[in-house]
Design a protein around this motif. Structure first.
Motif, PDB file in Angstrom:
ATOM      1  N   ARG A 249       0.762  -1.174  -0.017  1.00 29.27           N
ATOM      2  CA  ARG A 249       0.008  -0.012  -0.019  1.00 29.27           C
ATOM      3  C   ARG A 249       1.093   1.261   0.042  1.00 29.27           C
ATOM      4  O   ARG A 249       2.023   1.102   0.501  1.00 29.27           O
ATOM      5  N   PRO A 250       0.453   2.373  -0.472  1.00 27.59           N
ATOM      6  CA  PRO A 250       1.108   3.584  -0.721  1.00 27.59           C
ATOM      7  C   PRO A 250       1.582   4.166   0.605  1.00 27.59           C
ATOM      8  O   PRO A 250       2.721   4.836   0.764  1.00 27.59           O
ATOM      9  N   SER A 251       1.178   3.954   1.786  1.00 33.60           N
ATOM     10  CA  SER A 251       1.495   4.342   3.276  1.00 33.60           C
ATOM     11  C   SER A 251       2.884   3.778   3.711  1.00 33.60           C
ATOM     12  O   SER A 251       3.840   4.115   4.197  1.00 33.60           O
ATOM     13  N   GLN A 252       3.280   2.380   2.801  1.00 26.43           N
ATOM     14  CA  GLN A 252       4.281   1.754   3.116  1.00 26.43           C
ATOM     15  C   GLN A 252       5.577   1.822   2.001  1.00 26.43           C
ATOM     16  O   GLN A 252       6.852   1.894   2.253  1.00 26.43           O
TER      17      GLN A 252
ATOM     18  N   SER B  69       2.657  -4.059   9.186  1.00 30.37           N
ATOM     19  CA  SER B  69       2.334  -2.534   9.668  1.00 30.37           C
ATOM     20  C   SER B  69       3.063  -1.634   8.739  1.00 30.37           C
ATOM     21  O   SER B  69       3.764  -1.701   7.506  1.00 30.37           O
ATOM     22  N   ASP B  70       2.723  -0.364   8.943  1.00 27.93           N
ATOM     23  CA  ASP B  70       3.208   0.791   8.396  1.00 27.93           C
ATOM     24  C   ASP B  70       4.927   0.629   8.716  1.00 27.93           C
ATOM     25  O   ASP B  70       5.165   0.387   9.751  1.00 27.93           O
TER      26      ASP B  70
ATOM     27  N   LYS C 169       7.160   4.517  -0.913  1.00 29.88           N
ATOM     28  CA  LYS C 169       6.766   5.913  -1.436  1.00 29.88           C
ATOM     29  C   LYS C 169       7.773   5.825  -2.668  1.00 29.88           C
ATOM     30  O   LYS C 169       8.770   6.752  -2.770  1.00 29.88           O
TER      31      LYS C 169
END
Length: 588
Positions: free
Chosen positions: A124-127, A179-180, A129
């Motif tokens: 996911r984009p939160s992980q 997790s992030d 960049k």
């Protein structure tokens, strides 16, 4: 998919409240389905209904498996920098993913022979960049480890994107997501976690020497830090250099990196790559009575390398190194590591792959069995293991075919995007795969609307069936063979005036050349095909699925090779669409 609603006009009065409720309940398309709010998103979206990749390597034809054998590499194509861990009888393996999205593919096995991909660590984009990352930036050298003291899995890595640097994610169950990222407060690359018997944790990693102490180009050190498991952070001031330069600094060894720390029989073993990731790559090992050293090198290093062997050896595997060890189901140790299989022109189009060898640890130091000899094509299976590769969801090995009609609810995990989520531009369904083109093209360091499959063989063919009507000269769809944004082929359909053309363009070091073009009729589906025999690539098309016509003759695969294009990835085969086409057919 958004569909137009047909029907007769309504002929009875409707209240405003009814209209509000009616339209609120309509199935509106998701953001992933729509890229241009001013038009039907599928007006210029190609439909892909069939894909077939088939490997045809001679080495597998001439070396069929016996009942008690399996092939190495175990992961063919661009799956570099393997790291492995074990919980009970479950094995988990991860690889570098650079600017690919999702990132860090994760695989599961019960026996080290049969592997299934269970997902991605960074999905996911939160992980991840990597929106503006070059192809060989992003995620480097992930390390996966299991801590039995808190029953937690950790994946620690360096993310060269988004200002992140070294980071860690964790989970209790790799099947349930991670997790992030937690940003870690140290420099350098290639971090790995180690959990001691007493519950203490440490991080080892590659770093530069202290300022002013660098002795030569490529001089690096291995550092260790105490790690606070409660805060998920290194303990300030606890760092120590445990290897300076490599096995023997007087010989100016370069790029000591990829460290892993192990404990066996009360002693601590540090295993590292040395020599750089090219043809001088190797694996070396040290031992100490304390995790913080001093560490003494083994009397016979390296314990794994192919650099000293004849260049013209048969079925050559090269660049071997960057290894990780694990105890197998038979009580014997095994090591996973990266290597390359050059083609007849010594090109490295399949990239760095994941190999495995048994490890002899009957003495003080671990030694890869056959690790200093020409690499074998196949190995004896661990006792009691049955080869199930290619069956019941296990990844195939050797020569195989991968076929996809894209009618499933989700994409096969082997399909990847670059720099952004696949969900931003793809949709699968009963018709097949739609790729909604983005206003970026394959030359840009931006997310692109292309879905990629790794080249996994020297000799292969990849065929896709596509229905497409470009709306303007800025629209193109087809296939691409990509090494990076500045080295690739594009083979697709575009428009000039009122005519439609099939074009083949070659880009080397950012300079593009239109190799061939042909005016075509797009009233029916077309099949596009790329095939290779080593360094010789051909692009062809057919309207009947049988009589393929070559366009552009045979072209060199040199630009798809790591040693020509630079970087760390292997060649990718992409299903590609764009609204920023820069390929212009010449006037007939």
């Amino acid at each position: 998919m958004m569909k137009k609603i047909k029907g007769t006009p309504l002929r009875f009065p409707i209240s405003p409240i009814f209209l509000i409720v009616f339209f609120a309940l309509l199935p509106w398309p998701s953001q992933a389905q729509v890229t241009d709010s001013s038009a039907d998103p599928f007006d210029s979206a190609p439909l892909f209904t069939y894909f077939k990749y088939e490997g045809k390597d001679e080495v597998y034809q001439k070396n069929p498996l016996k009942a008690n054998e399996f092939y190495t590499p175990i992961l063919q194509g661009c799956y570099p920098d393997p790291s492995i861990t074990r919980k009970g009888d479950d094995y988990y393996l991860v690889n570098s993913s650079f600017a690919f999205f999702p990132g860090v593919p994760i695989f599961h096995s019960k026996d080290l022979v049969n592997w299934k991909q269970i997902g991605y660590v960074l999905d996911r984009p939160s992980q991840l960049k990597v929106t503006n990352a070059g192809m060989s930036e992003g995620i480097y050298a992930p390390d996966i480890s299991y801590n039995p003291h808190n029953e937690t899995f950790y994946m620690i890595t360096t993310q060269f994107a988004g200002g992140i640097g070294n980071m860690v994610v964790k989970t209790k169950d790799p099947l349930k997501g991670w997790s992030d990222p937690i940003k870690l407060n140290f420099d350098g690359i290639d971090p790995a976690l180690f959990f001691d018997d007493n519950g203490k944790a440490y991080v080892v990693h590659n770093d530069a020497p202290e300022k002013g102490k660098e002795q030569y180009n490529g001089h690096r050190v291995i550092k260790i830090w105490d790690y606070d498991l409660e805060r998920d952070q290194i303990i300030p001031g606890s760092d120590k250099v445990i290897v300076d330069g490599g096995v023997d600094i007087s010989k100016k060894p370069i790029w000591i990196e990829g460290p892993h720390l192990y404990k066996r029989n009360g002693r601590y073993y540090l295993m590292c790559a040395e020599g750089g990731t090219g043809d001088q790559h190797s694996e070396v090992v040290f031992v100490s009575d304390n995790p913080k050293g001093p560490f003494e090198p083994a009397p016979k290093n390296p314990i794994l390398s192919q650099r000293h062997l004849p260049k013209d050896r048969k079925n050559k595997v090269d660049w071997a190194g960057h290894a990780d060890l694990v105890e197998g189901p038979d009580g014997k140790y095994y090591g996973v590591f990266l290597g390359v299989r050059p083609n007849e022109a010594n090109r490295v189009n399949t990239g760095r792959e994941t190999f495995i060898l048994p490890v002899d640890w009957s003495g003080v130091f671990p030694v890869f069995e056959g690790g200093l000899e020409p690499m074998p094509v196949k190995l004896k299976m661990p006792s009691g293991v049955v080869n199930k590769t290619g069956k019941n969801g296990f990844l195939p090995n050797g020569n195989f075919a991968f076929i996809d009609d894209f009618k499933g609810k989700t994409l096969d995990m082997r399909w990847i995007g670059v720099r952004g989520p696949r969900e931003n531009f793809v949709q699968t369904g009963k018709e097949g795969l739609r790729i909604t083109p983005l206003e970026t093209n394959i030359n840009e360091i931006k997310p692109t609307s292309a879905l990629f499959y790794r080249q996994q063989h020297k000799d292969f063919s990849a065929t896709v069936r596509m229905t497409y009507q470009p709306m303007s000269e800025k629209h193109l769809a087809g296939i691409t063979c990509l090494q990076k944004e500045t080295f690739h082929y594009v083979f697709g359909i575009t428009k000039k005036g009122q005519q439609h053309y099939l074009v083949l363009q070659r880009t080397r070091n950012g300079q593009s050349e239109l190799i061939a073009q042909e005016r075509i009729d797009i009233s029916k589906p077309i099949e596009l095909q790329v095939s290779a025999q080593g360094d010789r690539y051909q692009f062809s098309y057919a309207f009947d699925g049988k009589n393929f016509k070559n366009l552009g003759g045979a072209v060199s695969g040199d630009i798809l090779s790591t040693d020509v294009a630079g970087g760390f990835t292997g060649a990718l085969i992409g299903l590609y669409a764009t609204k920023a086409n820069d390929i212009s057919p010449k006037s007939d």
